[in-house]
Scaffold this motif. Structure first.
Motif, PDB file in Angstrom:
ATOM      1  N   VAL A  75       0.833  -1.206   0.000  1.00 29.72           N
ATOM      2  CA  VAL A  75       0.000   0.000   0.000  1.00 29.72           C
ATOM      3  C   VAL A  75       0.868   1.257   0.000  1.00 29.72           C
ATOM      4  O   VAL A  75       0.695   2.178  -0.815  1.00 29.72           O
ATOM      5  N   VAL A  76       1.856   1.291   0.918  1.00 26.09           N
ATOM      6  CA  VAL A  76       2.737   2.463   1.024  1.00 26.09           C
ATOM      7  C   VAL A  76       3.491   2.683  -0.286  1.00 26.09           C
ATOM      8  O   VAL A  76       3.536   3.791  -0.829  1.00 26.09           O
ATOM      9  N   CYS A  77       4.102   1.598  -0.807  1.00 27.09           N
ATOM     10  CA  CYS A  77       4.884   1.723  -2.045  1.00 27.09           C
ATOM     11  C   CYS A  77       3.978   2.023  -3.237  1.00 27.09           C
ATOM     12  O   CYS A  77       4.354   2.770  -4.144  1.00 27.09           O
ATOM     13  N   GLY A  78       2.783   1.426  -3.241  1.00 25.84           N
ATOM     14  CA  GLY A  78       1.838   1.682  -4.328  1.00 25.84           C
ATOM     15  C   GLY A  78       1.403   3.134  -4.370  1.00 25.84           C
ATOM     16  O   GLY A  78       1.329   3.741  -5.453  1.00 25.84           O
ATOM     17  N   ILE A  79       1.150   3.725  -3.203  1.00 27.05           N
ATOM     18  CA  ILE A  79       0.775   5.143  -3.153  1.00 27.05           C
ATOM     19  C   ILE A  79       1.942   6.008  -3.634  1.00 27.05           C
ATOM     20  O   ILE A  79       1.743   7.010  -4.328  1.00 27.05           O
ATOM     21  N   GLY A  80       3.173   5.596  -3.275  1.00 24.09           N
ATOM     22  CA  GLY A  80       4.344   6.328  -3.762  1.00 24.09           C
ATOM     23  C   GLY A  80       4.410   6.344  -5.277  1.00 24.09           C
ATOM     24  O   GLY A  80       4.691   7.368  -5.903  1.00 24.09           O
ATOM     25  N   LEU A  81       4.121   5.190  -5.907  1.00 24.43           N
ATOM     26  CA  LEU A  81       4.119   5.106  -7.375  1.00 24.43           C
ATOM     27  C   LEU A  81       3.001   5.956  -7.975  1.00 24.43           C
ATOM     28  O   LEU A  81       3.187   6.615  -9.002  1.00 24.43           O
ATOM     29  N   VAL A  82       1.827   5.940  -7.334  1.00 25.29           N
ATOM     30  CA  VAL A  82       0.693   6.735  -7.827  1.00 25.29           C
ATOM     31  C   VAL A  82       1.037   8.226  -7.788  1.00 25.29           C
ATOM     32  O   VAL A  82       0.721   8.976  -8.725  1.00 25.29           O
ATOM     33  N   ILE A  83       1.702   8.663  -6.702  1.00 26.27           N
ATOM     34  CA  ILE A  83       2.089  10.070  -6.586  1.00 26.27           C
ATOM     35  C   ILE A  83       2.976  10.463  -7.761  1.00 26.27           C
ATOM     36  O   ILE A  83       2.818  11.538  -8.362  1.00 26.27           O
ATOM     37  N   ILE A  84       3.915   9.592  -8.119  1.00 23.97           N
ATOM     38  CA  ILE A  84       4.801   9.877  -9.245  1.00 23.97           C
ATOM     39  C   ILE A  84       4.022   9.929 -10.552  1.00 23.97           C
ATOM     40  O   ILE A  84       4.192  10.845 -11.370  1.00 23.97           O
ATOM     41  N   LEU A  85       3.127   8.949 -10.769  1.00 24.89           N
ATOM     42  CA  LEU A  85       2.428   8.845 -12.051  1.00 24.89           C
ATOM     43  C   LEU A  85       1.377   9.930 -12.256  1.00 24.89           C
ATOM     44  O   LEU A  85       0.967  10.172 -13.395  1.00 24.89           O
ATOM     45  N   THR A  86       0.947  10.587 -11.177  1.00 18.00           N
ATOM     46  CA  THR A  86       0.006  11.702 -11.369  1.00 18.00           C
ATOM     47  C   THR A  86       0.645  12.835 -12.164  1.00 18.00           C
ATOM     48  O   THR A  86      -0.057  13.706 -12.688  1.00 18.00           O
ATOM     49  N   GLY A  87       1.965  12.820 -12.270  1.00 12.35           N
ATOM     50  CA  GLY A  87       2.643  13.848 -13.049  1.00 12.35           C
ATOM     51  C   GLY A  87       2.534  13.671 -14.547  1.00 12.35           C
ATOM     52  O   GLY A  87       2.803  14.616 -15.305  1.00 12.35           O
ATOM     53  N   VAL A  88       2.105  12.468 -15.026  1.00  9.90           N
ATOM     54  CA  VAL A  88       2.038  12.210 -16.468  1.00  9.90           C
ATOM     55  C   VAL A  88       1.039  13.147 -17.156  1.00  9.90           C
ATOM     56  O   VAL A  88       1.396  13.832 -18.131  1.00  9.90           O
ATOM     57  N   PRO A  89      -0.230  13.217 -16.694  1.00  8.74           N
ATOM     58  CA  PRO A  89      -1.150  14.158 -17.360  1.00  8.74           C
ATOM     59  C   PRO A  89      -0.727  15.616 -17.214  1.00  8.74           C
ATOM     60  O   PRO A  89      -0.927  16.420 -18.129  1.00  8.74           O
ATOM     61  N   VAL A  90      -0.111  15.950 -16.078  1.00  7.68           N
ATOM     62  CA  VAL A  90       0.364  17.327 -15.885  1.00  7.68           C
ATOM     63  C   VAL A  90       1.441  17.656 -16.914  1.00  7.68           C
ATOM     64  O   VAL A  90       1.467  18.758 -17.483  1.00  7.68           O
ATOM     65  N   TYR A  91       2.320  16.695 -17.198  1.00 15.02           N
ATOM     66  CA  TYR A  91       3.383  16.913 -18.180  1.00 15.02           C
ATOM     67  C   TYR A  91       2.801  17.176 -19.571  1.00 15.02           C
ATOM     68  O   TYR A  91       3.208  18.117 -20.260  1.00 15.02           O
ATOM     69  N   PHE A  92       1.843  16.354 -19.969  1.00 16.08           N
ATOM     70  CA  PHE A  92       1.296  16.503 -21.323  1.00 16.08           C
ATOM     71  C   PHE A  92       0.467  17.775 -21.473  1.00 16.08           C
ATOM     72  O   PHE A  92       0.467  18.403 -22.535  1.00 16.08           O
ATOM     73  N   LEU A  93      -0.211  18.189 -20.390  1.00 14.84           N
ATOM     74  CA  LEU A  93      -1.004  19.420 -20.461  1.00 14.84           C
ATOM     75  C   LEU A  93      -0.142  20.673 -20.315  1.00 14.84           C
ATOM     76  O   LEU A  93      -0.350  21.678 -21.007  1.00 14.84           O
ATOM     77  N   GLY A  94       0.832  20.617 -19.424  1.00 13.90           N
ATOM     78  CA  GLY A  94       1.598  21.814 -19.126  1.00 13.90           C
ATOM     79  C   GLY A  94       2.846  22.007 -19.961  1.00 13.90           C
ATOM     80  O   GLY A  94       3.252  23.138 -20.231  1.00 13.90           O
TER      81      GLY A  94
END
Length: 518
Positions: free
Chosen positions: A450-469
């Motif tokens: 759970v802890v490591c999975g949330i860490g990965l999710v935090i990183i991957l939330t940057g993907v849409p931000v990268y493509f939009l910004g």
């Protein structure tokens, strides 16, 4: 956050206007401002060592011993993990020394990963660092500072929530002002408080050695040290390493300020070679000292290991311990602010963050907008709460970033074998580090999905931000105009312009060919 040349030209034009305004203003003139608006090379070898030691030794050595011991199951294995943790840190720092002198740009991991793997991977590393890693680390260290400062005022209870938050906020705001005002002031604070925290830990080690000379080393004898009260699984050992890695985090921070180092190709590796072994020595002997005064059960039940140590051995002088921890964390806050702001600065310079963050003060040559962003993010996380829950994700994200960066070293060796490298480490060093890195992440993911999975999710939330910004170039004109107006207003408010030397240096690192060696 538009990462194109269009924004850079706009910023340059705005900088010229802002500069003209400043020159007309009677407050600043050419005589009172630097000849070139650029980051100053004011960090010598002593300050470089202070940055590394000051960033590593923060609150970790006063928090992590409990976690390492809890997961390792014995005193002996806990001490082995501290020594191995230092050894692994040395391997990683050697790899970063090669990258730092080969790609001599501020920004550390982010700059190297962007240069080697491209914009998306670099942005994800930047995103996780700016969003979670550094603001949360700063918030934790700030709260540790305020709790220890307030402990004499509230000796029998936990300091009130509002009191600790207000004091933490004042501390962060004060150090942000110092860093905005002068690089020299910031580095002097770092030098002084690094010396102070080493003296404090030196006191703990000295008292521990006196205890050993008196024969008080029951828990350090091999039979007792390796008497396991529980048999740790491989996953538990991996988690113990992750707990220890929090105390060692910050070893790569000098790479964030490479452009402000005096003679970086000489002083960067020298500072690393001096600082990391010294910190490993101090950490190991500090833990040995703890076990001369406390049993494993007492250490596990303590919420403030250093304070418990002081109460048991220093008697009337036990007040020294909370003061020492407060000084240690104060220096840690200053170091984190100094280096994390340079990461924002580097990200903006590459077009991955708003261009305002890539600008520096016209007179002081400090990245004021980047410092204000780091300060604001820290204060927000501090008041949101649950900071100590977020700290569980930090070590996983940290190690993930380290591994990607060191993999980049191998990729760069393969892609550009003739690139001039003032330092070239043996390939066994990055390979050994990556084997350990894979072991740590795989078993950590298995033990704490759970802890490591949330860490990965935090990183991957940057993907849409990268493509939009960043990736989306043709934004509506109204949006571009809005961003430019905000940037221009920020320039006037903070008195900042784009550094004059950046464009010339951006192409330098990877343009060097084998001919450079001649």
């Amino acid at each position: 956050m538009d990462g194109g040349k269009r924004h850079r030209s706009n910023c340059t034009k705005q900088d010229q206007t802002a500069q003209a305004t400043m020159l007309k203003n009677g407050k600043y003139n050419r005589e009172s401002s630097p000849e070139r608006v650029t980051l100053k090379k004011e960090i010598g070898l002593v300050s470089a060592c202070a940055i590394i030691i000051g960033n590593i030794i923060g609150s970790g050595i006063f928090i992590s011993p409990k976690g390492v011991l809890e997961h390792s199951g014995s005193v002996g294995l806990a001490l082995v993990i501290w020594v191995l943790g230092g050894g692994i840190t040395v391997l990683g720092s050697l790899c970063y020394a090669e990258l730092g002198v080969t790609i001599p740009k501020s920004g550390g991991d982010y700059s190297y990963v962007t240069e080697i793997f491209g914009g998306l991977v670099g942005f994800l590393l930047l995103w996780s660092a700016v969003l979670i890693m550094y603001p949360t680390s700063l918030a934790v260290i700030s709260l540790t500072f305020s709790n220890y400062v307030l402990q004499p005022v509230f000796p029998d209870c936990i300091a009130p929530y509002n009191a600790s938050r207000i004091l933490s906020t004042v501390c962060v705001l004060f150090l942000t002002w110092v860093n905005c005002s002068s690089v020299r002031w910031a580095t002097r604070i770092q030098d002084v408080f690094t010396a102070g925290k080493l003296l404090a830990l030196g006191l703990i080690i000295t008292v521990g050695l006196v205890q050993i000379c008196k024969g008080n080393y029951k828990w350090l004898e091999p039979q007792a040290a390796f008497d396991f009260w529980k048999t740790p699984s491989v996953g538990e050992i991996a988690l113990a390493f992750l707990q220890g890695s929090f105390a060692f985090s910050g070893w790569n921070f000098l790479n964030y300020v490479t452009e402000e180092l005096v003679d970086p190709r000489r002083n960067l590796p020298r500072a690393i070679f001096i600082s990391i072994p010294l910190v490993t020595f101090v950490y190991t002997f500090t833990n040995i000292a703890y076990f001369t005064a406390m049993s494993p059960e007492e250490l596990l039940s303590s919420n403030a290991v250093a304070v418990t140590f002081g109460q048991k051995l220093l008697g009337a002088m036990s007040w020294i311990m909370p003061i020492s921890v407060a000084l240690s964390t104060f220096g840690g806050i200053n170091g984190y602010l100094f280096t994390s702001s340079r990461l924002c600065f580097s990200g903006a310079r590459e077009g991955h963050m708003p261009s305002l963050l890539a600008m520096i003060h016209f007179k002081n040559c400090t990245p004021i907008p980047a410092l204000l962003v780091c300060c604001t993010a820290t204060i927000v996380i501090m008041f949101i709460g649950e900071t100590y829950t977020l700290i569980n994700y930090l070590s996983f994200i940290n190690y993930l970033c380290y591994g990607v960066t060191i993999t980049g070293l191998l990729v760069l060796r393969w892609r550009k074998p003739n690139l001039f490298r003032p330092i070239k480490v043996n390939l066994l060093i990055p390979v050994t580090y990556l084997i350990f890195w894979a072991f740590l992440l795989i078993f950590s993911l298995y033990s704490e999905p759970v802890v490591c999975g949330i860490g990965l999710v935090i990183i991957l939330t940057g993907v849409p931000v990268y493509f939009l910004g960043v990736y989306w170039k043709n934004k509506p004109k109204c949006l571009d105009n809005f961003i430019e107006s905000i940037t221009y207003s920020g320039q006037k408010l903070c008195y900042v312009v784009y550094p004059q030397h950046v464009e010339a240096e951006e192409e330098t690192p990877l343009d060097c060919s084998h001919k450079s060696e001649a």
